[in-house]
Design an enzyme around this catalytic site. Structure first.
Site, PDB file in Angstrom:
ATOM      1  N   LYS A 199      23.184  -3.268 -12.720  1.00 26.42           N
ATOM      2  CA  LYS A 199      24.278  -2.946 -13.760  1.00 26.42           C
ATOM      3  C   LYS A 199      24.856  -4.219 -14.433  1.00 26.42           C
ATOM      4  O   LYS A 199      25.525  -5.017 -13.627  1.00 26.42           O
ATOM      5  CB  LYS A 199      25.320  -2.253 -13.047  1.00 26.42           C
ATOM      6  CG  LYS A 199      26.533  -1.653 -14.207  1.00 26.42           C
ATOM      7  CD  LYS A 199      27.878  -1.527 -13.590  1.00 26.42           C
ATOM      8  CE  LYS A 199      28.828  -2.609 -13.528  1.00 26.42           C
ATOM      9  NZ  LYS A 199      28.998  -3.123 -14.988  1.00 26.42           N
ATOM     10  N   GLU A 274      28.025 -13.294  -4.422  1.00 25.87           N
ATOM     11  CA  GLU A 274      28.064 -14.580  -4.882  1.00 25.87           C
ATOM     12  C   GLU A 274      29.472 -14.442  -5.670  1.00 25.87           C
ATOM     13  O   GLU A 274      29.522 -13.898  -6.659  1.00 25.87           O
ATOM     14  CB  GLU A 274      27.052 -14.759  -5.595  1.00 25.87           C
ATOM     15  CG  GLU A 274      26.588 -16.356  -5.984  1.00 25.87           C
ATOM     16  CD  GLU A 274      27.522 -16.840  -7.177  1.00 25.87           C
ATOM     17  OE1 GLU A 274      28.395 -17.146  -7.098  1.00 25.87           O
ATOM     18  OE2 GLU A 274      26.458 -16.884  -8.187  1.00 25.87           O
ATOM     19  N   CYS A 308      31.417 -20.068 -11.650  1.00 23.92           N
ATOM     20  CA  CYS A 308      32.003 -19.899 -10.182  1.00 23.92           C
ATOM     21  C   CYS A 308      32.080 -21.214  -9.587  1.00 23.92           C
ATOM     22  O   CYS A 308      32.839 -21.475  -8.699  1.00 23.92           O
ATOM     23  CB  CYS A 308      31.209 -18.959  -9.400  1.00 23.92           C
ATOM     24  SG  CYS A 308      29.612 -19.344  -9.649  1.00 23.92           S
ATOM     25  N   GLU A 405      41.357 -19.428  -8.489  1.00 28.00           N
ATOM     26  CA  GLU A 405      40.370 -19.576  -9.454  1.00 28.00           C
ATOM     27  C   GLU A 405      40.876 -19.236 -11.046  1.00 28.00           C
ATOM     28  O   GLU A 405      41.256 -17.835 -11.277  1.00 28.00           O
ATOM     29  CB  GLU A 405      39.169 -19.004  -9.225  1.00 28.00           C
ATOM     30  CG  GLU A 405      37.890 -18.884 -10.298  1.00 28.00           C
ATOM     31  CD  GLU A 405      36.668 -18.176  -9.767  1.00 28.00           C
ATOM     32  OE1 GLU A 405      36.794 -16.942  -9.546  1.00 28.00           O
ATOM     33  OE2 GLU A 405      35.737 -18.993  -9.803  1.00 28.00           O
TER      34      GLU A 405
HETATM   35  P1  NAI Z   1      34.711  -8.581 -11.983  1.00 28.74           P
HETATM   36  O1  NAI Z   1      34.296  -9.172 -10.419  1.00 28.74           O
HETATM   37  O2  NAI Z   1      35.461  -7.443 -11.968  1.00 28.74           O
HETATM   38  O3  NAI Z   1      33.237  -8.063 -12.690  1.00 28.74           O
HETATM   39  C1  NAI Z   1      31.912  -8.612 -12.393  1.00 28.74           C
HETATM   40  C2  NAI Z   1      30.887  -7.173 -12.266  1.00 28.74           C
HETATM   41  O4  NAI Z   1      31.689  -6.499 -11.199  1.00 28.74           O
HETATM   42  C3  NAI Z   1      30.843  -6.680 -13.558  1.00 28.74           C
HETATM   43  O5  NAI Z   1      29.647  -6.034 -13.693  1.00 28.74           O
HETATM   44  C4  NAI Z   1      31.964  -5.479 -13.194  1.00 28.74           C
HETATM   45  O6  NAI Z   1      31.538  -4.385 -14.151  1.00 28.74           O
HETATM   46  C5  NAI Z   1      31.609  -5.116 -11.819  1.00 28.74           C
HETATM   47  N1  NAI Z   1      32.665  -4.380 -11.079  1.00 28.74           N
HETATM   48  C6  NAI Z   1      33.992  -4.669 -11.295  1.00 28.74           C
HETATM   49  N2  NAI Z   1      34.654  -3.622 -10.531  1.00 28.74           N
HETATM   50  C7  NAI Z   1      33.771  -2.990  -9.721  1.00 28.74           C
HETATM   51  C8  NAI Z   1      33.809  -2.052  -8.716  1.00 28.74           C
HETATM   52  N3  NAI Z   1      35.009  -1.734  -8.184  1.00 28.74           N
HETATM   53  N4  NAI Z   1      32.768  -1.793  -7.935  1.00 28.74           N
HETATM   54  C9  NAI Z   1      31.423  -2.270  -8.390  1.00 28.74           C
HETATM   55  N5  NAI Z   1      31.186  -3.072  -9.658  1.00 28.74           N
HETATM   56  C10 NAI Z   1      32.469  -3.654 -10.126  1.00 28.74           C
HETATM   57  O7  NAI Z   1      34.963  -9.882 -12.633  1.00 28.74           O
HETATM   58  P2  NAI Z   1      35.859  -9.863 -14.171  1.00 28.74           P
HETATM   59  O8  NAI Z   1      36.974  -8.772 -14.243  1.00 28.74           O
HETATM   60  O9  NAI Z   1      34.940  -9.736 -15.112  1.00 28.74           O
HETATM   61  O10 NAI Z   1      36.433 -11.537 -14.209  1.00 28.74           O
HETATM   62  C11 NAI Z   1      37.744 -11.820 -13.293  1.00 28.74           C
HETATM   63  C12 NAI Z   1      37.557 -12.809 -12.390  1.00 28.74           C
HETATM   64  O11 NAI Z   1      36.385 -12.964 -11.669  1.00 28.74           O
HETATM   65  C13 NAI Z   1      37.254 -14.018 -13.322  1.00 28.74           C
HETATM   66  O12 NAI Z   1      38.449 -14.538 -13.911  1.00 28.74           O
HETATM   67  C14 NAI Z   1      36.635 -14.916 -12.269  1.00 28.74           C
HETATM   68  O13 NAI Z   1      37.590 -15.368 -11.525  1.00 28.74           O
HETATM   69  C15 NAI Z   1      35.777 -14.156 -11.315  1.00 28.74           C
HETATM   70  N6  NAI Z   1      34.429 -14.054 -11.845  1.00 28.74           N
HETATM   71  C16 NAI Z   1      33.549 -14.736 -11.172  1.00 28.74           C
HETATM   72  C17 NAI Z   1      32.263 -14.804 -11.462  1.00 28.74           C
HETATM   73  C18 NAI Z   1      31.210 -15.617 -10.669  1.00 28.74           C
HETATM   74  O14 NAI Z   1      30.276 -15.915 -11.209  1.00 28.74           O
HETATM   75  N7  NAI Z   1      31.321 -15.572  -9.323  1.00 28.74           N
HETATM   76  C19 NAI Z   1      31.651 -13.972 -12.649  1.00 28.74           C
HETATM   77  C20 NAI Z   1      32.551 -13.261 -13.457  1.00 28.74           C
HETATM   78  C21 NAI Z   1      34.016 -13.422 -12.774  1.00 28.74           C
END
Ligand code: NAI
Ligand code: MG
Length: 501
Positions: A199, A274, A308, A405
């Protein structure tokens, strides 16, 4: 700041791909969502809708998991030799390389990053990851183990282990490196012989959908890779909770990582995570100043801070604090912020309005608590989701801008004098993803590298990634490692076979 140079228009091929109907890939067929719904993906440089994409939800995830289950349990995939599997992965790498320009432009359109970065980093790193993992397909080995069983005197045994694919894997990826994160996830899953439901992030589904076409072209059997775009709370949550999924691999926020863990509890599927970071980047006074200044600037500003592992807490020995802060701020002033298609652009927009508001919210919270911006400090322009590269001083360890973060181009610069205090401060975070050390004293560097609680430590460099180098987090930055040999462990089960002779 940004000077408008020639805007390179996206290739025709890209324009025609973007304007197509975007479906999901299930069992080798491109299909609409069961609900018939679609969702928009935006161009973050303009805020305009770029394309509409089939919106996967629980019913689509069900179909995709069924396809992956069938492909794993009874399809031709498991009958391929390791060498055939490896060659297929290598072929996929070749196809990505052949379509480098198109994929790079899709990343720039959907994510906003400068085209020159997508061309030089995102796409070539994805190619290299698949090539590296293609080589592992023929090297997934067990061991023979001499055993001595006290309660069966006189009986001899041949005992050995097999490393078998974990099964059907659900993979949920973020938007900061859309294609590369798909590669990090798919590479080890395919090398070990798993099948996948992937996804992509709702902000950036396009390059993954193009990748799906290349996966078909490479000859992977139907159902080995299924791609279901959709939102996290619906499609993502259904995938993480699905009882027929054997493992879920997630990259994203620590907050959602914890939700994934809860969702996985139902069938105790294996979990790898991660997650976020708040990585310390430490500069000692004995350093090569120019190298440290450019290193510290790129540690935070690369990919607009949407990494990240961004070096977001810059600790500088007090003797050179002012020089380093001025140097990094000077670099920030020189960064051209603008459209990723402008060849002079160093930094594009943040990925979404939500991220723009989140990052600006952090800046406001910092200012209200007394932080000062030496450079930057807010939104850039009034169209698209641009933020100025920002260096904050006058912070303290209680502020949100130091603890949480931000995931934007914002660094907090903090002076230190005592190296022991520095170690405590650098480790004073719930995260443990990465760290940087800048010094000419190798003893000091390696001693500190040993003391920092982080999955990656860079010495006199930053953001150095390689398909062979494991990457992942201590503490709340995650579970398990991506890339390298370590990644294979997350996609295999060990079976002990014991035979009496
Ligand atoms: P997020 O963690 O909500 O999204 C990442 C992925 O998880 C997306 O594919 C999203 O559709 C999916 N997702 C979201 N809620 C979910 C759930 N309940 N169950 C299963 N999958 C789910 O991150 P978002 O909202 O895009 O960004 C928020 C913050 O997250 C950023 O400001 C940053 O701090 C962090 N982040 C960290 C990343 C990394 O590389 N470790 C990458 C993206 C965001
Ligand atoms: Mg988009």
């Amino acid at each position: 700041m940004a000077t408008a140079l020639k805007i390179v228009p996206p290739e025709d091929k890209v324009t025609s791909f973007v304007s197509r109907t975007h479906q999901m890939l299930i069992h080798g067929k491109w299909t609409e969502a069961v609900s018939g719904k679609t969702f928009p993906t935006y161009n973050p440089a303009t805020g305009e809708v770029l394309a509409r994409v089939a919106e996967g939800d629980r019913a689509d995830i069900d179909l995709a998991v069924k396809a992956a289950r069938t492909a794993f349990d009874s399809g031709p995939w498991r009958k391929l030799t390791p060498s055939e599997r490896g060659r297929m992965i290598w072929k996929l790498a070749d196809l990505i390389e052949e379509n480098l320009e198109e994929l790079a432009e899709l990343e720039t359109l959907d994510n906003g990053k400068p085209l020159k970065i997508a061309r030089a980093a995102d796409v070539p790193l994805a190619v290299d990851l698949f090539r590296y993992m293609a080589g592992w397909a023929t090297k997934i080995e067990g061991t023979t183990i001499p055993i001595s069983v006290a309660y069966t005197p006189g009986v001899q045994y041949l005992a050995y282990t097999l490393r078998e694919p974990v099964g059907v894997v659900g993979q949920i990826i973020p938007w900061n490196f859309p294609l590369l994160m798909a590669a990090w996830k798919l590479g080890p899953a395919l090398a070990t012989g798993c099948t996948v439901v992937l996804k992509p992030a709702e902000q950036t589904p396009l390059s993954c959908l193009r990748l799906g076409e290349l996966i078909q072209e490479a000859g992977f059997p139907d159902g080995v890779v299924n791609i279901v775009p959709g939102y996290g709370e619906t499609a993502g949550a259904a995938l993480a909770a699905h009882p027929n999924v054997d493992k879920v691999a997630f990259t994203g926020s620590t907050e959602v990582g914890k939700l994934i863990l809860q969702a996985a509890a139902g069938n105790l599927k294996k979990v790898s995570l991660e997650l976020g970071g708040k990585s310390p980047n430490v500069v000692f006074a004995d350093v090569d100043l120019d190298a440290a200044i450019s290193g510290a600037a790129s540690a935070i500003f690369f990919n607009h801070g949407q990494c990240c592992c961004a070096g977001s807490r810059l600790y500088v020995e007090d003797k050179i604090f002012d020089k380093v802060v001025e140097g990094v701020s000077e670099q920030a002033r020189k960064i051209n912020v603008g459209s990723g298609f402008d060849s002079s652009t160093d930094m594009g927009p943040l990925v979404s309005e939500e991220q723009l508001n989140r990052v600006c919210g952090y800046l406001e919270s910092g200012f209200s608590e007394g932080a000062k911006a030496v450079v930057g400090g807010g939104r850039h322009g009034d169209k698209g989701y641009f933020v100025k590269p920002t260096v904050l001083v006058n912070t303290n360890e209680k502020m949100k801008v130091v603890r949480e973060e931000i995931f934007g181009p914002v660094v907090t610069a903090i002076p230190f004098s005592d190296p022991d205090d520095l170690t405590v401060q650098a480790n004073d975070t719930v995260y443990g993803l990465a760290a940087g050390i800048w010094t000419r004293d190798i003893k000091k560097a390696h001693r500190l590298a040993g003391q920092l609680r982080a999955g990656t430590v860079w010495i006199n460099c930053y953001n150095i990634f390689d398909a062979a180098l494991p990457f992942g987090g201590y503490k709340q930055s995650g579970w398990g490692r991506e890339m390298g040999k370590d990644a294979l462990e997350m996609y295999t089960e060990v079976k002990a076979v014991c035979s009496a002779m």
